[in-house]
Motif scaffolding. Structure first.
Motif, PDB file in Angstrom:
ATOM      1  N   ASN A 340       0.881  -1.172   0.000  1.00  0.00           N
ATOM      2  CA  ASN A 340       0.000   0.000   0.000  1.00  0.00           C
ATOM      3  C   ASN A 340       0.912   1.213   0.000  1.00  0.00           C
ATOM      4  O   ASN A 340       1.437   1.620   1.042  1.00  0.00           O
ATOM      5  CB  ASN A 340      -0.910  -0.011   1.232  1.00  0.00           C
ATOM      6  N   THR A 387      -0.731  -2.530   6.866  1.00  0.00           N
ATOM      7  CA  THR A 387      -1.290  -2.034   5.602  1.00  0.00           C
ATOM      8  C   THR A 387      -0.648  -2.646   4.360  1.00  0.00           C
ATOM      9  O   THR A 387      -1.205  -2.497   3.268  1.00  0.00           O
ATOM     10  CB  THR A 387      -1.144  -0.504   5.523  1.00  0.00           C
ATOM     11  N   ARG A 396      -9.007  -9.319   2.757  1.00  0.00           N
ATOM     12  CA  ARG A 396     -10.055  -9.296   1.734  1.00  0.00           C
ATOM     13  C   ARG A 396     -10.836 -10.596   1.684  1.00  0.00           C
ATOM     14  O   ARG A 396     -11.944 -10.642   1.134  1.00  0.00           O
ATOM     15  CB  ARG A 396      -9.444  -9.020   0.359  1.00  0.00           C
ATOM     16  N   HIS A 402      -9.188  -9.364   8.959  1.00  0.00           N
ATOM     17  CA  HIS A 402      -9.610  -7.962   8.906  1.00  0.00           C
ATOM     18  C   HIS A 402      -9.796  -7.401  10.315  1.00  0.00           C
ATOM     19  O   HIS A 402      -9.349  -6.292  10.625  1.00  0.00           O
ATOM     20  CB  HIS A 402     -10.910  -7.844   8.119  1.00  0.00           C
ATOM     21  N   ALA A 482     -15.730   0.144   2.170  1.00  0.00           N
ATOM     22  CA  ALA A 482     -14.337   0.007   2.586  1.00  0.00           C
ATOM     23  C   ALA A 482     -13.716  -1.286   2.078  1.00  0.00           C
ATOM     24  O   ALA A 482     -12.514  -1.347   1.814  1.00  0.00           O
ATOM     25  CB  ALA A 482     -14.244   0.063   4.111  1.00  0.00           C
ATOM     26  N   VAL A 483     -14.511  -2.331   1.927  1.00  0.00           N
ATOM     27  CA  VAL A 483     -13.979  -3.622   1.492  1.00  0.00           C
ATOM     28  C   VAL A 483     -13.865  -3.708  -0.023  1.00  0.00           C
ATOM     29  O   VAL A 483     -12.901  -4.269  -0.554  1.00  0.00           O
ATOM     30  CB  VAL A 483     -14.858  -4.765   2.036  1.00  0.00           C
ATOM     31  N   HIS A 486     -11.191   0.812  -3.401  1.00  0.00           N
ATOM     32  CA  HIS A 486      -9.840   1.155  -2.937  1.00  0.00           C
ATOM     33  C   HIS A 486      -9.837   2.450  -2.127  1.00  0.00           C
ATOM     34  O   HIS A 486      -9.180   2.531  -1.081  1.00  0.00           O
ATOM     35  CB  HIS A 486      -8.912   1.297  -4.147  1.00  0.00           C
ATOM     36  N   HIS A 489     -11.219   1.817   1.260  1.00  0.00           N
ATOM     37  CA  HIS A 489     -10.268   1.094   2.111  1.00  0.00           C
ATOM     38  C   HIS A 489      -9.286   2.057   2.763  1.00  0.00           C
ATOM     39  O   HIS A 489      -8.963   1.920   3.953  1.00  0.00           O
ATOM     40  CB  HIS A 489      -9.526   0.056   1.276  1.00  0.00           C
ATOM     41  N   GLN A 490      -8.818   3.057   2.005  1.00  0.00           N
ATOM     42  CA  GLN A 490      -7.902   4.043   2.586  1.00  0.00           C
ATOM     43  C   GLN A 490      -8.609   4.876   3.656  1.00  0.00           C
ATOM     44  O   GLN A 490      -8.023   5.192   4.685  1.00  0.00           O
ATOM     45  CB  GLN A 490      -7.349   4.965   1.492  1.00  0.00           C
TER      46      GLN A 490
END
Length: 650
Positions: A340, A387, A396, A402, A482-483, A486, A489-490
């Motif tokens: 990431n 991350t 994921r 998670h 969020a899943v 992208h 997710h950040q």
């Protein structure tokens, strides 16, 4: 043009205007965006609002924003002509198709969003002079580059997120770099004798920008070229030319830092010294920007096959764009990697600047606790691991992984960062500005002491945010965003980290804070939050349905626990593993409470030694006065005197 971006297609040609207009409009859009961001950044970080230079910088940003708006619209329009092969017409059908392109298609929408954001930035720059509002405007200008970053080469299907992130970071920091120099050229007359000072500030920002541009460029190239054999192509040739241009720019950056600023300040002909390097640097920057525009129009050597076009895609490939990783084992959390880039750079720069601050304190003879440095570096290392390591790979597919990452981000890492006292270090190590401008030190202190952070950082508010976020996030569409996205997710990582930091800082913070309650109140808040956390864990353990069945329940993996059983494991992690940092917090609050009482007792003892225990004597005198007044009142009311109450002698 190199790469064939402007060559006439073999089957259908949109016309010479579209073929040459598209790369030219894209180049103008890039330079205008750079001028907007660079001017705003200089105004926010290097210029004084009390001087004419500040208003001039905002005028440059406003004009650049207007040009950015027009160029973004032209780029979107020429892209429409290239894709739809429609000649310009004034009839209704052409207008309807153009409106559909800008309003509905994933290629046209980003340019429309960019146009709107650039136009809004233009208006703000013309109308507002508040540093706080302009800082927010700078963030919006940086965000305006995100929609377009998603329209270029996406890389291989499995690397789509990494490729998009690399393109975005590359464009943002190239804009900071190029735009800062453009702003300096246009501000030279307004700066006058302050030019060397602003040049020095710009060169520090430019150094960071160069590092990010170089790293993001390497990551992007690795994704798109695929291997060494990919360099033997038109895309590889353009890429190597761009790398050479960046290397030349790096040389100019070294000249800036070592020689140019001193020459501008001391040379009898500073005008010649300034322009000699600016003209050359702008020329190379223009070449690099043109090559970037050509890369966007050139097919990359690495294959880019969407999962739905594969011969036999797995459910995981259809959902994530990547094949399933190897069967999960705990040790794979440290051996599998999915970089990431955003958080890797944040962790790297965070550790570097903290160590640089400690080094500056040590050089001038000031002490800084070693354990704080160790805690900060540990926190940055943990942030990078969570991350970019196996946590990022398996979260994921497994809800339990998670949740483990969530606990580390929101509870473990904040403890290390809060105890490292970064605000105190920044206030002591970063030089104070005395010319009315706001540097990093001034902005950090302004944010920390703002009323907004004061409200969010209040122990009750911080604890409510920390606790309620669990329910609001996992039992709302935010979890799906969020899943599956992208950007979402950040946002998730940032929210977990900041909410945990605010909560921990309210309880055991070392840095200054608007309000911290008494230690018994802190323990009550912590116990209430712990109970809420346990309730959330129990709700997952006893739940009979998946939180996100269309994702975790549809991966088609044959290893690991069943999705519902894995969710139960995640609940157990939230309840048990998540309570370990909470217990550590309780112990730290108790220790701080004890030390605070000890310090208060020692302070009072030292005060008593200095003034002969004046405080105690004054307190005893007050009691004697009260007793005397009480005796007087009793006598006046007819109560027997003390002598009358004595027993008669025999």
């Amino acid at each position: 043009m190199l790469g064939g971006g402007a060559a006439a297609p073999l089957l259908a040609d949109p016309g010479v205007v579209a073929r040459y207009g598209l790369p030219i409009a894209k180049l103008v859009s890039n330079l205008a965006a750079a001028g907007t961001i660079g001017s705003l950044l200089l105004a926010v970080l290097a210029l004084s609002p009390k001087r004419p230079e500040f208003g001039r910088a905002l005028d440059i940003a406003a004009v650049s924003g207007a040009l950015w708006t027009l160029a973004a619209g032209a780029t979107g329009y020429f892209t429409f002509l290239t894709i739809y092969l429609q000649p310009f017409s004034l009839d209704a059908a052409f207008g309807e198709q153009l409106a559909f392109y800008f309003g509905e298609t994933p290629i046209g929408q980003p340019w429309l969003i960019t146009m709107i954001m650039a136009a809004a930035i233009t208006v703000v720059c013309f109308a507002v002079r508040s540093p706080a509002v302009l800082a927010i405007t700078t963030v919006v200008a940086v965000a305006a580059l995100w929609p377009v970053a998603q329209t270029g080469h996406a890389g291989g299907t499995a690397d789509h997120a990494a490729a998009t992130t690399a393109v975005y970071l590359h464009s943002v920091f190239a804009a900071v770099w190029v735009g800062g120099l453009l702003a300096l050229v246009l501000l030279r007359g307004a700066l006058g004798a302050r030019l060397p000072i602003v040049l020095a500030r710009y060169s520090s920002v430019a150094l960071v920008a160069f590092i990010v541009v170089a790293i993001s460029g390497v990551v992007s190239a690795q994704i798109r070229v695929g291997g060494w054999e990919g360099l033997d192509s038109a895309y590889g040739a353009i890429l190597l030319s761009k790398v050479a241009a960046l290397a030349v720019l790096a040389g100019f950056g070294v000249a800036y830092r070592r020689a140019l600023i001193a020459r501008v300040a001391d040379d009898r002909r500073p005008r010649t010294a300034f322009w000699s390097i600016v003209v050359a640097e702008l020329a190379v920057m223009g070449i690099a920007s043109g090559l970037a525009a050509a890369l966007a129009r050139t097919p990359s050597p690495a294959p880019e096959t969407p999962a739905e076009q594969l011969a036999d895609p797995s459910p995981a490939e259809l959902l994530t764009g990547a094949p399933l990783p190897p069967a999960f084992e705990p040790w794979r959390l440290l051996t599998e990697w999915d970089l990431n880039l955003v958080w890797a750079l944040i962790a790297g720069f965070g550790a570097f600047f903290y160590l640089a601050g400690v080094w500056r304190l040590r050089r001038r003879g000031d002490a800084w606790p070693v354990h704080r440095t160790i805690l900060w570096v540990t926190g940055m290392a943990a942030l990078f691991l969570v991350t970019s390591s196996g946590f990022a790979v398996y979260e994921r597919y497994l809800f339990s992984v998670h949740m483990l990452g969530h606990m580390i981000l929101s509870m473990a890492i904040p403890i290390t960062l809060v105890l490292a006292a970064p605000v105190t270090l920044a206030a002591r190590a970063i030089r104070m500005r005395k010319d009315g401008s706001r540097g990093p030190r001034e902005w950090i202190l302004a944010i920390v002491h703002s009323r907004y952070v004061g409200v969010l950082g209040h122990p009750v508010v911080a604890s409510v945010i920390f606790a309620v976020s669990l329910i609001a996030f996992y039992y709302s569409p935010l979890f799906s965003w969020a899943v599956t996205d992208h950007l979402g997710h950040q946002w998730m990582i940032l929210h977990f980290l900041l909410s945990g930091f605010l909560f921990v800082n309210a309880l055991i913070g070392v840095d200054p804070a608007p309000y911290r309650p008494a230690y018994p109140v802190r323990l009550m808040i912590l116990l209430a939050t712990m109970a809420f956390h346990a309730f959330f864990g129990l709700s997952l353990i006893t739940g009979t349905s998946l939180l996100l069945p269309e994702w975790f329940g549809a991966m088609g993996r044959e290893w690991g626990d069943a999705p519902l059983a894995d969710q139960v494991t995640g609940g157990e992690i939230a309840w048990s593993v998540g309570e370990i940092p909470t217990l550590a917090l309780a112990i730290l609050v108790a220790v701080m409470w004890s030390r605070d009482d000890s310090r208060e007792t020692k302070r009072r003892d030292r005060q008593a030694d200095r003034d002969g225990d004046a405080e105690l004597n004054a307190y005893n005198a007050m009691l004697e006065q009260r007793a005397a007044r009480s005796a007087t009142v009793d006598t006046a009311a007819g109560a027997p005197a003390a002598s009358e109450l004595r027993r008669p002698e025999a």
